[in-house]
Enzyme design. Sequence first.
Site, mmCIF file in Angstrom:
data_model
loop_
_atom_site.group_PDB
_atom_site.id
_atom_site.type_symbol
_atom_site.label_atom_id
_atom_site.label_comp_id
_atom_site.label_asym_id
_atom_site.label_seq_id
_atom_site.Cartn_x
_atom_site.Cartn_y
_atom_site.Cartn_z
ATOM 1 N N PRO A 1 0.842 -1.220 0.000
ATOM 2 C CA PRO A 1 0.000 0.000 0.000
ATOM 3 C C PRO A 1 0.869 1.259 0.000
ATOM 4 C CG PRO A 1 -0.644 -1.479 1.787
ATOM 5 C CD PRO A 1 0.626 -2.016 1.214
ATOM 6 N N GLU A 2 0.615 2.135 -0.970
ATOM 7 C CA GLU A 2 1.308 3.418 -1.046
ATOM 8 C C GLU A 2 0.251 4.509 -0.958
ATOM 9 O OE1 GLU A 2 4.184 3.495 -4.261
ATOM 10 O OE2 GLU A 2 4.777 1.425 -3.876
ATOM 11 N N LYS B 1 1.866 7.568 4.074
ATOM 12 C CA LYS B 1 1.188 6.283 4.234
ATOM 13 C C LYS B 1 0.585 6.125 5.632
ATOM 14 C CE LYS B 1 4.869 4.530 1.281
ATOM 15 N NZ LYS B 1 6.041 3.636 1.241
ATOM 16 N N ARG C 1 0.445 -10.318 7.235
ATOM 17 C CA ARG C 1 1.890 -10.403 7.483
ATOM 18 C C ARG C 1 2.356 -9.561 8.665
ATOM 19 N NH1 ARG C 1 5.334 -10.438 2.106
ATOM 20 N NH2 ARG C 1 6.881 -10.966 3.674
ATOM 21 N N ARG D 1 16.031 -2.532 -3.345
ATOM 22 C CA ARG D 1 14.722 -2.828 -3.941
ATOM 23 C C ARG D 1 14.879 -3.047 -5.441
ATOM 24 N NH1 ARG D 1 10.758 -0.556 -0.629
ATOM 25 N NH2 ARG D 1 9.340 -1.910 -1.750
#
Length: 285
Positions: free
Chosen positions: A2-3, A57, A109, A256
């Site tokens: 989620p951004e 966020k 998670r 990343r």
Amino acid sequence: MPELPEVEIARRNLVRWLDGRRVVRAEADDTRVFRGARRQDFASLQGRLESLERRGKYLLFTFEGGRGLMAHLGMTGRFLRRPEGVPVPYSRARFYLDSGEVIHFADSRLFGRMEPCPASRLYALDAVKELGRDPLAEGLTAGQLQEALGTSRQALKVALMDQGRVTGLGNIHAAEALYRAGLHPARAPASLSPAEWARLADAIHASIAFGLEEQQGDEPAYLEDGAENRFLVYGRAGTPCARCGATVESFTQGGRTTHCCPQCQPLHPARKPPDGRRKTAARRR
Ligand SMILES: [Zn+2]
């Protein structure tokens, strides 16, 4: 995953679900979502929601009585609304409404975070006070973007994901914005021209607008859950660029995986390719 767009959609859903309603009971399980925070204070989050703001966020709730909550969705967190009695997998915290509905914070998670605190302290929380400019909530012009990133010695994409400079962009939307702007992720921020800063600011807004459009609705769908990848370049290594047909590349940057088109996002934009590769690739399509 989620951004900014996903968190903004969560904010809009929560505002809509809580409008005119009261939380009659709040409860949270003992999970690491509350690491470092007072989980027992979650139960005091009752009554009406007075405001729900988003910075990057982070979601910042203010309930009546000045009780506040900071929430971060982490990698797999989401808010879901269900009738009471309907079980929700991985539900970690719940708001029971006077309508008989329940809003769950589900997170498989457990990278999400919750921190109840006095509402007056929300913007003073360490995680929140260090955030840079939010492109959607506060606006972001080319000049403001250059001011925030221009002095960074990090690669452009790494700087774009630095939440202390501009907040809300993660690995996906940073890659998407750079692709839309035609800028290589490894460019040095100091090398960008005014026209390139302008393109990047526009591209950030376009990428966020696309994300908001894609994610609207009550049930968020993340790529991790098998949602269709509708992004332009993210996750498309080895496939043809939709714009020029060149093969999308991926490499590791700041730990990343980054995706970019070597033709549309040249690392040395001023230098013309000596062999005319660029033209040939464009003609091939
Ligand atoms: Zn391309």
